[in-house]
Scaffold this active site. Sequence first.
Site, PDB file in Angstrom:
ATOM      1  N   ASP A 154       0.865  -1.171   0.000  1.00 10.89           N
ATOM      2  CA  ASP A 154       0.000   0.000   0.000  1.00 10.89           C
ATOM      3  C   ASP A 154       0.905   1.226   0.000  1.00 10.89           C
ATOM      4  OD1 ASP A 154      -2.426   1.592   0.392  1.00 10.89           O
ATOM      5  OD2 ASP A 154      -1.678   1.877   2.435  1.00 10.89           O
ATOM      6  N   LYS A 188     -11.448   6.709  -2.897  1.00 12.29           N
ATOM      7  CA  LYS A 188     -11.885   7.813  -2.046  1.00 12.29           C
ATOM      8  C   LYS A 188     -13.374   8.158  -2.183  1.00 12.29           C
ATOM      9  CE  LYS A 188      -7.744   7.807  -0.604  1.00 12.29           C
ATOM     10  NZ  LYS A 188      -7.460   6.877   0.509  1.00 12.29           N
TER      11      LYS A 188
END
Length: 264
Positions: A14, A55
């Site tokens: 990540d 998001k």
Amino acid sequence: MEQNKRKIEMVVFDWAGTMVDYGSQAPITVFARTFAKKGVELTKEEINEPMGMEKKCHIRELLKMERVAAVWKEKQGADWTEDDVQELYEIFENDLYQVVLDYTVPIDGVVETLAKLKEMGIKIGSTTGYTSAMMERVIIQADEQGISPATVITPDQVEGVSRPEPDMLFACMKALDVESATSVIKVGDTQMDIWEGKNAGAITVGLLTGSNIMGISKAEYATLTPEEVEARKAKTREKYEEVGTDFVIDNMTELLDVIAKLNQ
């Protein structure tokens, strides 16, 4: 027998909270700022719960929370809609695009570990909830600090599919010519990262220090007593164990021990 030995070919990291940006402060800060513009004050715990998702999906999950939905209705005079999700996303994306370069400091141990992986011939990829436009700004600066994965995959590069789906990880594998997910390690700092790896069939590693789950900045960490640090790490470990994480490491240098164990 030799053919039964596991050989790790690739590690997929990540980005924020794992390689850079101790505690994922950039998205936390901007989510809080975005919702505050609409009169909704979010707690860090609320912001962190869906962390790791694309998001816009993250914003939608925040609005679905009972307390947040109630405050939104009180402040805005109506229930939230998809138009609200889009408006919040546009505010968030613009703000994060402006500040993301301020949050590219490598987390301790990451640069040294990446260098060792390259020496070992292990391929390095990254998946992130950031957009490709954001990452174009960040990658150059990160490279100057010793963080240069061979490929970085963002949700908009896989038709907007986000974690916990494994599409970004599969795209990393394709880009670096890795055939089997069982030879891939996914390292992350959220439950969504772990689910991404598990859904791909990869080995999963959760990071404690600097992680989003631990939920504090480096400055906040420095103010804790040893007992408080251990208590936070224990709670973070429990979060990883809830989703069946294969390995939990305190800091990134311990990843090398995990790989050595898997390759035995």
